[in-house]
Design a protein around this motif. Structure first.
Motif, PDB file in Angstrom:
ATOM      1  N   CYS A 172       0.618  -1.229  -0.075  1.00  0.00           N
ATOM      2  CA  CYS A 172       0.078   0.057  -0.151  1.00  0.00           C
ATOM      3  C   CYS A 172       0.978   1.199   0.102  1.00  0.00           C
ATOM      4  CB  CYS A 172      -0.994  -0.117   1.461  1.00  0.00           C
ATOM      5  SG  CYS A 172      -2.238   1.380   1.168  1.00  0.00           S
ATOM      6  N   HIS A 173       0.182   2.325  -0.555  1.00  0.00           N
ATOM      7  CA  HIS A 173       1.129   3.440  -0.534  1.00  0.00           C
ATOM      8  C   HIS A 173       0.877   4.431   0.517  1.00  0.00           C
ATOM      9  CE1 HIS A 173      -2.815   4.451  -2.363  1.00  0.00           C
ATOM     10  NE2 HIS A 173      -2.605   5.797  -2.165  1.00  0.00           N
ATOM     11  N   THR A 174      -0.272   4.433   1.399  1.00  0.00           N
ATOM     12  CA  THR A 174      -0.554   5.134   2.472  1.00  0.00           C
ATOM     13  C   THR A 174      -0.593   4.590   3.849  1.00  0.00           C
ATOM     14  OG1 THR A 174      -2.833   4.987   2.199  1.00  0.00           O
ATOM     15  CG2 THR A 174      -1.936   6.583   0.996  1.00  0.00           C
TER      16      THR A 174
ATOM     17  N   SER B 154      -9.474  16.127  -3.775  1.00  0.00           N
ATOM     18  CA  SER B 154      -9.524  14.664  -2.953  1.00  0.00           C
ATOM     19  C   SER B 154      -9.491  14.871  -1.706  1.00  0.00           C
ATOM     20  CB  SER B 154      -8.288  14.017  -3.362  1.00  0.00           C
ATOM     21  OG  SER B 154      -7.054  14.692  -2.720  1.00  0.00           O
TER      22      SER B 154
ATOM     23  N   ASN C 106      -5.572  10.723   1.222  1.00  0.00           N
ATOM     24  CA  ASN C 106      -6.383  10.771   0.110  1.00  0.00           C
ATOM     25  C   ASN C 106      -5.459  11.706  -0.983  1.00  0.00           C
ATOM     26  OD1 ASN C 106      -8.304   9.031   1.148  1.00  0.00           O
ATOM     27  ND2 ASN C 106      -9.738  10.815   1.271  1.00  0.00           N
TER      28      ASN C 106
ATOM     29  N   THR D 121      -2.777   9.891  -2.671  1.00  0.00           N
ATOM     30  CA  THR D 121      -3.308   8.913  -3.595  1.00  0.00           C
ATOM     31  C   THR D 121      -3.239   9.785  -4.999  1.00  0.00           C
ATOM     32  OG1 THR D 121      -4.567   7.644  -1.922  1.00  0.00           O
ATOM     33  CG2 THR D 121      -5.126   7.345  -4.122  1.00  0.00           C
TER      34      THR D 121
END
Length: 381
Positions: free
Chosen positions: A151-153, A230, A263, A266
């Motif tokens: 995951c990126h977050t 976002s 967010n 993202t």
């Protein structure tokens, strides 16, 4: 029109229809005894932790051996699962929503042989490849998200804390010592794709610092309007800054409005939010999906922050183990963790568990917390 020129006849919609697009229909994968008795089951029993029997109107019995499985698997591990299914279950198996593997057979003798086989299959480190359990009044197999591996977050890892926690409570995965089922889940950030908001014990990765802004790359990597749109709290806005003697388009963060959700990252890789000092884990308890005894509930935060202590997350694992032990010693039979806390009162919950109540734990949401959680600051100690 294109669909007519391709041969589609609206007068005869089924004519020359191609039906092999996408996955095959689910009922093609039923074991024969499941297909035969679908909708005609009388009852089921848990014979022992991890072993169930379902009895149909016809008198047929189906035995299920449930094993905990990893969230991420290698190809060789999946092939081994398929080999077991071929050997004992005529090639049939199923996965549950909590990452369990279920091997099903209609032969009681096969169950004994399968259990013995599964118990002797271990990884090089000595842990079970296919631990049998996770049924009834015990701790079920955790659901978790991707974590640092993908995951990126993430604010914490996923596989690491789950492995550490389950090492501490593994005996209760293979027993029925709990008053009722205890479902543990982990989400590595507050976007919560790990279903922690409706689990008995939920572990949530949280960021505590707003995203950093890389002014050099913001205008080159990001559609700045998308990054602005976002943000659910309007904490992101476009701006111009001076960088290396030039005015460049960039992004500004209104820190007091930021809820640290990630967010914006993202949508814009120039807004990294992960931080080694600020990231950690919050613990939530009391959620459930079942409507038995009481209505479904959302989890409530009971520990606002525990820092990441890789690789074993000692403080986190000790706290979860302590909550489980206090619950097991004090709750009534069939009473889920949240139901026990509501019966004794949340003030008493904090008292008997020894967890510190702080202002971070006050829930001020109207719905659905309006009818599931105290909103007052007037806790009595």
């Amino acid at each position: 029109m294109a669909f007519i020129s391709s041969g589609y006849n609206p007068e005869k919609p089924m004519e020359n229809r191609i039906t092999d697009i996408g996955p095959r229909k689910y009922d093609e994968f039923y074991p024969p005894f499941i297909a035969k008795n679908k909708g005609k089951w009388l009852y089921h029993e848990i014979l022992e932790p991890g072993v169930l029997v379902h009895v149909a109107e016809s008198g047929d019995k189906v035995y299920t051996v449930r094993c905990g499985a990893a969230r991420l698997m290698s190809i060789t591990h999946i092939r081994e699962i398929c080999d077991i299914a071929d050997k004992y279950c005529n090639g049939y198996l199923r996965f549950t929503t909590r990452n369990n593997i279920e091997f099903m057979t209609d032969n009681a003798d096969t169950v004994k042989a399968m259990k013995a086989d599964l118990a002797q299959r271990k990884f090089a480190g000595g842990s079970y490849k296919f631990p049998i359990g996770g049924t009834g009044a015990g701790i079920t197999n955790p659901v978790h998200t991707q974590g640092w591996v993908h995951c990126h977050t993430p604010a914490t890892d996923a596989s690491g804390p789950v492995k550490a926690v389950m090492d501490e409570v593994f005996k209760d995965f293979q027993s029925h010592r709990m008053p009722a089922p205890v479902r543990i889940s982990l989400a590595c950030c507050i976007n919560m794709c790990g279903a922690v908001h409706c689990s008995d014990i939920g572990l949530v990765g949280i960021h505590r610092l707003p995203p950093m802004v890389d002014h050099e790359w913001a205008d080159q990597l990001c559609e700045i309007p998308l990054a602005v749109a976002s943000c659910p709290t309007a904490a992101v806005r476009p701006t111009k800054v001076e960088y290396k003697g030039e005015k460049v388009n960039s992004i500004a963060i209104k820190n007091e409005r930021c809820m640290y959700c990630g967010n914006c990252y993202t949508m814009c890789p120039a807004l990294p939010i992960s931080d080694g000092q600020g990231d950690g884990v919050a613990i939530m308890v009391g959620g459930k999906v079942s409507n038995r005894i009481s209505m479904p509930k959302f989890s409530k935060v009971v520990v606002a922050y525990i820092s990441n202590e890789a690789p074993r997350w000692k403080t986190l694992t000790d706290t979860v183990k302590h909550i489980v032990e206090v619950y097991a010693a004090n709750a009534k039979k069939y009473e889920r963790l949240g139901e026990w806390a509501e019966r004794i009162g949340w003030e008493r919950f904090f008292s008997v568990t020894g967890l510190k109540f702080t202002h971070h734990l006050i829930d001020d949401f109207r719905e659905p917390a309006y009818y599931t959680w105290r909103q007052s600051t007037q806790f009595k100690f």
